[in-house]
Design a protein around this motif. Structure first.
Motif, PDB file in Angstrom:
ATOM      1  N   TYR A 121      -0.352  35.850  13.994  1.00 51.58           N
ATOM      2  CA  TYR A 121       0.073  35.238  12.928  1.00 51.58           C
ATOM      3  C   TYR A 121       1.426  35.003  12.461  1.00 51.58           C
ATOM      4  CZ  TYR A 121      -0.468  33.305   8.148  1.00 51.58           C
ATOM      5  OH  TYR A 121      -0.621  32.670   6.886  1.00 51.58           O
ATOM      6  N   LEU A 122       1.998  36.142  12.219  1.00 56.31           N
ATOM      7  CA  LEU A 122       3.524  36.529  11.947  1.00 56.31           C
ATOM      8  C   LEU A 122       4.230  35.632  12.994  1.00 56.31           C
ATOM      9  CD1 LEU A 122       3.898  40.019  10.409  1.00 56.31           C
ATOM     10  CD2 LEU A 122       3.678  37.667   9.367  1.00 56.31           C
ATOM     11  N   ILE A 123       4.090  35.817  14.460  1.00 64.02           N
ATOM     12  CA  ILE A 123       4.694  35.124  15.412  1.00 64.02           C
ATOM     13  C   ILE A 123       4.532  33.539  15.117  1.00 64.02           C
ATOM     14  CG2 ILE A 123       5.002  34.433  18.132  1.00 64.02           C
ATOM     15  CD1 ILE A 123       4.108  37.294  18.376  1.00 64.02           C
ATOM     16  N   ALA A 124       3.506  32.876  14.850  1.00 63.80           N
ATOM     17  CA  ALA A 124       3.323  31.592  14.760  1.00 63.80           C
ATOM     18  C   ALA A 124       3.628  31.259  13.208  1.00 63.80           C
ATOM     19  CB  ALA A 124       1.542  31.426  14.763  1.00 63.80           C
ATOM     20  N   HIS A 125       4.073  32.083  12.470  1.00 67.13           N
ATOM     21  CA  HIS A 125       4.247  31.565  11.116  1.00 67.13           C
ATOM     22  C   HIS A 125       5.796  32.452  10.640  1.00 67.13           C
ATOM     23  CE1 HIS A 125       0.041  30.602  10.985  1.00 67.13           C
ATOM     24  NE2 HIS A 125       0.515  29.762  10.434  1.00 67.13           N
ATOM     25  N   GLU A 162      -3.063  39.972   6.512  1.00 64.77           N
ATOM     26  CA  GLU A 162      -3.924  40.364   7.637  1.00 64.77           C
ATOM     27  C   GLU A 162      -5.103  39.454   7.136  1.00 64.77           C
ATOM     28  OE1 GLU A 162      -5.948  44.451   7.443  1.00 64.77           O
ATOM     29  OE2 GLU A 162      -4.346  44.716   9.155  1.00 64.77           O
ATOM     30  N   GLN A 163      -5.519  39.245   5.963  1.00 62.07           N
ATOM     31  CA  GLN A 163      -6.620  38.467   5.561  1.00 62.07           C
ATOM     32  C   GLN A 163      -6.234  36.965   6.050  1.00 62.07           C
ATOM     33  OE1 GLN A 163      -9.691  39.445   4.919  1.00 62.07           O
ATOM     34  NE2 GLN A 163      -8.777  41.398   5.228  1.00 62.07           N
ATOM     35  N   GLU A 164      -5.037  36.415   5.664  1.00 59.68           N
ATOM     36  CA  GLU A 164      -4.786  35.194   6.205  1.00 59.68           C
ATOM     37  C   GLU A 164      -4.845  34.862   7.510  1.00 59.68           C
ATOM     38  OE1 GLU A 164      -0.714  34.580   4.845  1.00 59.68           O
ATOM     39  OE2 GLU A 164      -1.184  35.094   2.453  1.00 59.68           O
ATOM     40  N   ALA A 165      -4.286  36.097   8.307  1.00 53.99           N
ATOM     41  CA  ALA A 165      -4.302  36.115   9.534  1.00 53.99           C
ATOM     42  C   ALA A 165      -5.635  35.892  10.417  1.00 53.99           C
ATOM     43  CB  ALA A 165      -3.514  37.280  10.138  1.00 53.99           C
ATOM     44  N   LEU A 166      -6.688  36.721   9.973  1.00 56.56           N
ATOM     45  CA  LEU A 166      -8.026  36.919  10.366  1.00 56.56           C
ATOM     46  C   LEU A 166      -8.663  35.010  10.153  1.00 56.56           C
ATOM     47  CD1 LEU A 166      -9.116  40.343   9.299  1.00 56.56           C
ATOM     48  CD2 LEU A 166      -8.764  39.522  11.550  1.00 56.56           C
ATOM     49  N   LYS A 167      -8.501  34.818   9.122  1.00 57.75           N
ATOM     50  CA  LYS A 167      -8.890  33.380   8.628  1.00 57.75           C
ATOM     51  C   LYS A 167      -8.208  32.480   9.735  1.00 57.75           C
ATOM     52  CE  LYS A 167      -9.902  34.135   3.773  1.00 57.75           C
ATOM     53  NZ  LYS A 167      -9.332  33.778   2.173  1.00 57.75           N
ATOM     54  N   TRP A 168      -6.977  32.596   9.938  1.00 54.40           N
ATOM     55  CA  TRP A 168      -6.323  31.647  10.814  1.00 54.40           C
ATOM     56  C   TRP A 168      -6.783  31.654  12.342  1.00 54.40           C
ATOM     57  CZ3 TRP A 168      -2.604  33.255  14.703  1.00 54.40           C
ATOM     58  CH2 TRP A 168      -1.751  32.256  15.283  1.00 54.40           C
ATOM     59  N   VAL A 169      -6.745  32.867  12.777  1.00 56.26           N
ATOM     60  CA  VAL A 169      -7.473  33.158  14.153  1.00 56.26           C
ATOM     61  C   VAL A 169      -8.711  32.757  14.343  1.00 56.26           C
ATOM     62  CG1 VAL A 169      -8.378  35.122  15.739  1.00 56.26           C
ATOM     63  CG2 VAL A 169      -5.764  35.213  14.529  1.00 56.26           C
ATOM     64  N   ARG A 170      -9.971  33.045  13.368  1.00 57.67           N
ATOM     65  CA  ARG A 170     -11.046  32.592  13.288  1.00 57.67           C
ATOM     66  C   ARG A 170     -11.340  31.225  13.250  1.00 57.67           C
ATOM     67  NH1 ARG A 170     -12.906  37.542   9.695  1.00 57.67           N
ATOM     68  NH2 ARG A 170     -12.860  39.087  11.326  1.00 57.67           N
TER      69      ARG A 170
END
Length: 173
Positions: A121-125, A162-170
């Protein structure tokens, strides 16, 4: 505590690759995957120059059986170190400087998912990564900085992202 949060260094990628190769040689069939995680895995991110490694293993018991080999490789074997289902290791060089952190979980662990989601997520944002980078630089300012205050200062940001990232990945699967 080493208060250095330094600019991204492309050498970190090779340092990870070298260590991953050494770990595969020591741990063999117990290792499914080895991932570079943490701030040193995110291009452009300021970081403490400590390589964070995530191992996915077939069994923690098999990994535990290799504890002496890990010590011989220079790792301090820390056990679960506060997280059920984890094995944690630290590597410190001859000067007493911490160089590597390694977290091991069994294949399919929710902890693997969250670590990889946070990194990706951090790499993509990049704007979000910059926020984190700036926070880390602020946290090491001043005379009363300790490892605990540094970790505690990062924790709310990490949990939120981490919550943002998990939503993004899912949402992408």
């Amino acid at each position: 505590m080493n208060k250095s949060v330094i600019p991204y260094d492309p050498v970190w990628k090779q340092s990870f690759a070298n260590e991953a190769s050494a770990l595969r040689a020591v741990l063999g069939e117990h290792v499914q995957s080895i991932h570079h995680i943490g701030s040193t895995s995110i291009p452009g991110m300021r970081a403490k120059p400590i390589i964070d490694i995530l191992l996915e293993v077939t069994s923690l018991a098999g990994l535990d059986d290799r504890a002496e080999a890990m010590r011989e490789t220079g790792y301090e074997v820390m056990g679960a170190y506060g997280i059920d289902g984890r094995r944690y290791y630290r590597k410190i060089d001859q000067t007493g400087t911490r160089t590597h952190h390694m977290h091991a979980f069994t294949i399919g662990s929710e902890h693997v998912e969250r670590h990889l989601a946070f990194r990706d997520y951090l790499i993509a944002h990049p704007a979000r990564a910059q926020d984190y980078s700036d926070l880390k630089a602020r946290l090491v300012q001043g005379d009363e900085v300790s490892w605990d205050t540094y970790l505690d200062g990062k924790d709310p940001f990490i949990k939120m992202v981490e919550q943002e990232a998990l939503k993004w990945v899912r949402s992408r699967t």
